[in-house]
Write a protein that holds these residues in place. Sequence first.
Motif, PDB file in Angstrom:
ATOM      1  N   ASP A 409       7.351 -17.825   9.171  1.00 49.84           N
ATOM      2  CA  ASP A 409       5.915 -17.926   8.936  1.00 49.84           C
ATOM      3  C   ASP A 409       5.695 -18.354   7.506  1.00 49.84           C
ATOM      4  OD1 ASP A 409       4.303 -16.892  11.234  1.00 49.84           O
ATOM      5  OD2 ASP A 409       5.806 -15.299  11.032  1.00 49.84           O
ATOM      6  N   ASN A 411       2.616 -18.598   4.698  1.00 48.65           N
ATOM      7  CA  ASN A 411       1.224 -18.442   4.295  1.00 48.65           C
ATOM      8  C   ASN A 411       1.031 -19.462   3.182  1.00 48.65           C
ATOM      9  OD1 ASN A 411       0.689 -16.425   6.056  1.00 48.65           O
ATOM     10  ND2 ASN A 411       0.959 -14.774   4.562  1.00 48.65           N
ATOM     11  N   GLN A 431      -2.130 -19.991   7.703  1.00 51.48           N
ATOM     12  CA  GLN A 431      -0.942 -19.397   8.297  1.00 51.48           C
ATOM     13  C   GLN A 431      -0.303 -20.397   9.237  1.00 51.48           C
ATOM     14  OE1 GLN A 431      -2.145 -15.631   9.986  1.00 51.48           O
ATOM     15  NE2 GLN A 431      -0.570 -14.643   8.778  1.00 51.48           N
TER      16      GLN A 431
HETATM   17  C1  LIG Z   1       0.969 -13.877   5.677  1.00 52.80           C
HETATM   18  O1  LIG Z   1      -0.228 -13.177   5.641  1.00 52.80           O
HETATM   19  C2  LIG Z   1      -0.358 -12.197   6.679  1.00 52.80           C
HETATM   20  C3  LIG Z   1      -1.731 -11.626   6.624  1.00 52.80           C
HETATM   21  O2  LIG Z   1      -2.120 -11.436   5.343  1.00 52.80           O
HETATM   22  C4  LIG Z   1       0.714 -11.139   6.495  1.00 52.80           C
HETATM   23  O3  LIG Z   1       0.616 -10.195   7.529  1.00 52.80           O
HETATM   24  C5  LIG Z   1       2.055 -11.801   6.556  1.00 52.80           C
HETATM   25  O4  LIG Z   1       3.070 -10.868   6.296  1.00 52.80           O
HETATM   26  C6  LIG Z   1       2.138 -12.928   5.532  1.00 52.80           C
HETATM   27  N1  LIG Z   1       3.375 -13.664   5.773  1.00 52.80           N
HETATM   28  C7  LIG Z   1       4.135 -14.078   4.796  1.00 52.80           C
HETATM   29  C8  LIG Z   1       5.336 -14.871   5.180  1.00 52.80           C
HETATM   30  O5  LIG Z   1       3.907 -13.815   3.633  1.00 52.80           O
END
Ligand SMILES: *[C@@H]1O[C@H](CO)[C@@H](O)[C@H](O)[C@H]1NC(C)=O
Length: 780
Positions: A409, A411, A431
């Motif tokens: 993932d 962000n 995201q």
């Molecule tokens: C991205 O943001 C979400 C919601 O804020 C969070 O749950 C998630 O851990 C984050 N992912 C990364 C890779 O930082």
Amino acid sequence: MAPIIVAFMSYRFYFILLFLPVAYGDISYSFPEEMKRGSVIGNLAKDLGLETGALSNRRARIDTDETEKRYCDINVNNGELVVADRIDREGLCGEKASCILKHELVLENPLELHRINLHIQDINDNPPEFKEETISIEIHESADRGARFVIEEAHDVDVGQNSVQQYSLQKNDHFILATSGNTVELVLDKELDREKQQDINLVLTALDGGSPQRSGTVVIHVTVLDANDNVPVFSQAVYKASLPENSPVDTVVVTVSATDADEGINGDVTYEFGHVSEDVKKIFSIDPKVGQIRVIGTVDYETTKSFEIRVKAKDGLGLSSYAKAIISISDVNDNAPVVNLKSLTNPIAENTPPGTEVGIINVQDRDSDNNRQVRCSIQQNVPFKLVPSIKNYYSLVTTGQLDRELVSDYNITISATDEGSPPLSSSKTVQLSVADINDNPPVFEEQSYSAYVSENNKPGSTLCSVTARDPDWRQNGTVIYSLLPGEVNGAPVSSYLSVNGDTGVIHAVRSFDYEQFRSFKVQVMARDNGSPPLSSNVTVSVFISDVNDNSPQILYPAPEGNSFMTELVPKAAHGGSLVSKVIAVDADSGQNAWLSYYIVKSTDPGLFTIGVHSGEIRTQRDISESDSMKQNLIVSVKDNGQPSLSATCSMYLLISDNLAEVPELKDISYDDKNSKLTSYLIIALVSVSTFFLTFIIIILGVRFCRRRKPRLLFDGAVAIPSAYLPPNYADVDGTGTLRSTYNYDAYLTTGSRTSDFKFVSSYNDNTLPADQTLRKKFLL
Ligand SMILES: *[C@@H]1O[C@H](CO)[C@@H](O)[C@H](O)[C@H]1NC(C)=O
Ligand SMILES: *[C@@H]1O[C@H](CO)[C@@H](O)[C@H](O)[C@H]1NC(C)=O
Ligand SMILES: *[C@@H]1O[C@H](CO)[C@@H](O)[C@H](O)[C@H]1NC(C)=O
């Protein structure tokens, strides 16, 4: 008597002497007022025709009525009537046209009374006088030409010609004088303008007709009263102002100012907005007195960039004029850029090549000029970048290879900063998930696996487990284990092992026989569920360990019951001579096959010994004559297993130098009950097995004909080897047992699913094996 009028002039006066016919000689004199005391009015003696001396004799005197004051006197010496007191006509008679003072001349002895009438003549001794020094009048500037304003006339206490005869008005721009009779009027000859001249002073002169002429003046103070004849006038037609947006409430934007030449309420200017929109009213107010336009609401450049406000100035009575206030709003950097995600490919496959556009971003800033110049960026440590596109559009592009197994993932924070001062910024987090591609094969945790199992294990027992990991997602990472096809000893591996497809636990399918084989290898494949699937193979080595499941097998001497073998021991044998040797083997290995030999029973216990490990039977002492000829030994062979297994045999020894000496061999049989029982058992078993075998063959034959399965002679999970090769015996050299030259060379292999019988042929004789070698082997 005829009246005599005497007129004479004395000094500046003239007076008329009037002789009036009176009863007792009335006499009248006329003379001007204000003559000096002692001035002679007339000669009474003469005028009355009296002797001068008689006056004093007859005690002449002037008398008045009791209340009256005596103004003249008589000089009794010469008979002259003289002024005795100040005679002011105005004081005595006021405005009466004739002023007569009445006196009497009294003579005594005889009493004689003459009335004297004094006619006081007016002299111009008073100037005309106005009541006040200043006359104030107020005239509206709007008064029309010809308007008349009455002025109180002047008064002159003198009478007649000596009273006011005419007026004259000082020359001026606006008024002329009009007199008729007693009334004096100012006539407006030219309109007034308060704004030019607010006060006018006129000097009005009143003149009498006396000689010398006397005059009196008055100042007429004309106050020009205002009329609302002027509109307010703005100082500018257009007021321009610049106002930064977001100016706080109460900020003065601009001050308009209008003046009205009128005065008082007519010049009292108030300000208000002309016709303006409701919006303007919410944002600006104007101070009605001061003309300050102030902020009362929110000034937003982005809503309205300029205002044009009509401002009205109104005086008290409603004359008004207009001006314009143009307020241009200047931009302030009060709007942060807004990042909009226009499109996004989410999730993106992990095999997306670098440079692929995954999203489109639009950035907007409502401010203007520099304040709307926006720079966009994303954080550093992601394999994405922003590529500026048309106008304020950006593409989000991958810059590197993605790997879901490393980062699944992202962000991505897109920050936008404008160039205002101070700059404003905002950010948006996108995201993005990486979708799985089946790019990782399952990987076994170990390079190879070894399983150790004791023979005779239970079918279905767990040998070991293999584990492979696949970091891919869901089915792409779901590992399924399977055995790769292969053969062990000619049989498919599946007849030996099975692997749990889900857990990787490997089970034995059958019981293993160490004596059959000690180890084998299989290949286990771990395959994921992707499409196409990926797999990897691993070798699992199965090591079977020995269990002491084989009793020692005595090869020599041949088990009793079949032939009666005797060894000849020469009579001359010395102690320590090798007499014979027990030869035994053990199908197990190691300790389990480490044999030791014991004599458990002997005819003469002190005569023979057996090598514990060699099995060599030696004389313990020299043979003597007394020793029995027939010697019988029962030898036990034990292996070293836990628990140990053993076998026994009988050895017949004949102490003789000649075989012919042997009397009856049968007699030396130590005990034949055992062997008989064994023979029965063998016969019974052979019969049962044969019967069973036949039965199985028939069944298999039927099935075989139906299915024509060439490969296997059986179905199901149980495999029976078609050939049963003996393992090589372990190297037990030095233990005294046989070397590997002893082979089992004949097996009865029947393909029976229940049992097989193994018959061992002797190394030197076709003898039947001893009861211990007759084994029943169940492979199930
Ligand atoms: C991205 O943001 C979400 C919601 O804020 C969070 O749950 C998630 O851990 C984050 N992912 C990364 C890779 O930082
Ligand atoms: C597994 O990988 C394939 C491509 O190899 C992909 O199309 C599929 O979506 C993946 N499955 C999952 C559950 O991610
Ligand atoms: C595993 O073995 C099978 C059968 O021999 C073979 O087809 C496959 O390619 C092998 N896989 C790997 C990763 O070596």
